[in-house]
Design an enzyme around this catalytic site. Sequence first.
Site, mmCIF file in Angstrom:
data_model
loop_
_atom_site.group_PDB
_atom_site.id
_atom_site.type_symbol
_atom_site.label_atom_id
_atom_site.label_comp_id
_atom_site.label_asym_id
_atom_site.label_seq_id
_atom_site.Cartn_x
_atom_site.Cartn_y
_atom_site.Cartn_z
ATOM 1 N N ASN A 9 29.130 38.774 37.446
ATOM 2 C CA ASN A 9 28.513 38.345 36.270
ATOM 3 C C ASN A 9 27.261 38.982 36.197
ATOM 4 O OD1 ASN A 9 27.079 36.831 34.138
ATOM 5 N ND2 ASN A 9 26.890 34.922 35.362
ATOM 6 N N TRP A 10 27.184 39.907 35.228
ATOM 7 C CA TRP A 10 25.852 40.664 35.140
ATOM 8 C C TRP A 10 24.533 40.008 34.779
ATOM 9 C CZ3 TRP A 10 27.212 46.108 32.838
ATOM 10 C CH2 TRP A 10 28.195 46.743 33.438
ATOM 11 N N LYS A 11 24.677 38.659 34.441
ATOM 12 C CA LYS A 11 23.861 37.838 33.735
ATOM 13 C C LYS A 11 22.882 38.744 32.607
ATOM 14 C CE LYS A 11 24.034 34.995 37.627
ATOM 15 N NZ LYS A 11 23.303 33.979 38.470
ATOM 16 N N HIS A 96 28.539 28.087 32.520
ATOM 17 C CA HIS A 96 27.526 28.794 33.743
ATOM 18 C C HIS A 96 26.443 27.673 33.813
ATOM 19 C CE1 HIS A 96 25.160 30.888 36.305
ATOM 20 N NE2 HIS A 96 26.070 31.499 36.965
ATOM 21 N N GLU A 98 23.355 28.128 34.429
ATOM 22 C CA GLU A 98 22.241 28.392 33.745
ATOM 23 C C GLU A 98 21.937 28.330 32.286
ATOM 24 O OE1 GLU A 98 22.282 32.376 35.126
ATOM 25 O OE2 GLU A 98 22.002 31.832 37.299
ATOM 26 N N GLU A 168 30.507 26.830 41.570
ATOM 27 C CA GLU A 168 29.335 27.560 41.805
ATOM 28 C C GLU A 168 28.088 26.391 42.179
ATOM 29 O OE1 GLU A 168 29.179 31.852 40.101
ATOM 30 O OE2 GLU A 168 28.311 30.196 38.615
ATOM 31 N N GLY A 174 21.640 32.673 43.400
ATOM 32 C CA GLY A 174 20.745 33.610 43.555
ATOM 33 C C GLY A 174 19.468 33.080 44.686
ATOM 34 N N SER A 214 25.426 33.168 45.693
ATOM 35 C CA SER A 214 25.063 34.268 47.009
ATOM 36 C C SER A 214 26.255 34.721 47.908
ATOM 37 C CB SER A 214 24.128 33.454 48.008
ATOM 38 O OG SER A 214 23.016 33.211 47.248
ATOM 39 N N GLY A 235 27.009 37.193 41.199
ATOM 40 C CA GLY A 235 25.920 37.638 40.155
ATOM 41 C C GLY A 235 25.474 38.836 40.881
HETATM 42 P P1 13P Z 1 24.330 34.982 42.689
HETATM 43 O O1 13P Z 1 25.727 35.673 43.360
HETATM 44 O O2 13P Z 1 23.380 36.015 42.332
HETATM 45 O O3 13P Z 1 24.047 34.157 43.586
HETATM 46 O O4 13P Z 1 24.991 34.378 41.406
HETATM 47 C C1 13P Z 1 26.031 33.702 41.316
HETATM 48 C C2 13P Z 1 26.419 33.236 39.796
HETATM 49 O O5 13P Z 1 25.704 32.741 39.251
HETATM 50 C C3 13P Z 1 27.526 34.022 39.432
HETATM 51 O O6 13P Z 1 27.719 33.541 37.917
#
Ligand code: 13P
Length: 252
Positions: A9-11, A96, A98, A168, A174, A214, A235
């Site tokens: 997930n590149w966000k 997600h 976020e 998640e 993160g 993470s 992420g």
């Molecule tokens: P991280 O791997 O940066 O913790 O993010 C996880 C995530 O939100 C994937 O959708």
Amino acid sequence: MRKKIVAGNWKMNKTLQEGVALATELKDILAVEKPNCEVIIGTPFIHLATISEMLKDSVVAVSAQNCANKASGAYTGEVSAAMVKSTGAEYVILGHSERREYYNETPEILKEKVDLALENGLKVIFCIGESLAQREANEQEAVCKAELMGSVFHLSPEQWKNIVIAYEPIWAIGTGKTATADQAEEIHAFIRQCVAEVYGAEAADNTSILYGGSCKASNAPELFAKPDIDGGLIGGASLKAPDFKGIIDAWK
Ligand code: 13P
């Protein structure tokens, strides 16, 4: 048997040029050394058409990170599920944390998005997971079950075949703080049980449940070794090809 998956997930990262470079690097690495799992990259909307075309004959599938909860029309700035599908993308990430937190996506809105995504032939990676306060209050199971009931458990058994779940925990996203493999396995097994209650044991057994938060090359092998963890939604570690490849290699 259910699929093993490593999804990135590149966000909101990478310009078009940077994204094309990363996808090219990944495609080249995986052409030499075939992965033992399905590999998906979730890019921003603007990358979808170019990268889907580039990866057409490769082992890497492409996902969007969102789609609209309306089919079409006067919704300035929105991107519909039909538009995502028309780029060649196969998946969409929905739910997600976020998006739930920063863009106020409620279970009802997510249900509409899930329905439109499936109607338009996309597969859905549906994210669920509890906050730190909810974990400390031991509410993780209730939270995950409610998120499933609110947005995906109305689907037909046929539609369910196109759902991948990503667990998640928000406190692990993160933060560098991963759930332990035992913590993750415990809730993955619970999620699979919830799926079994609605769709039956066979469908639950065929459902891929990914861990996200993470996840990196150093902890992926221990997480993926657990019976109910079918891969990861990644992420930060999906933004560099060698890091992402390190996680894909956890399935070797
Ligand atoms: P991280 O791997 O940066 O913790 O993010 C996880 C995530 O939100 C994937 O959708």
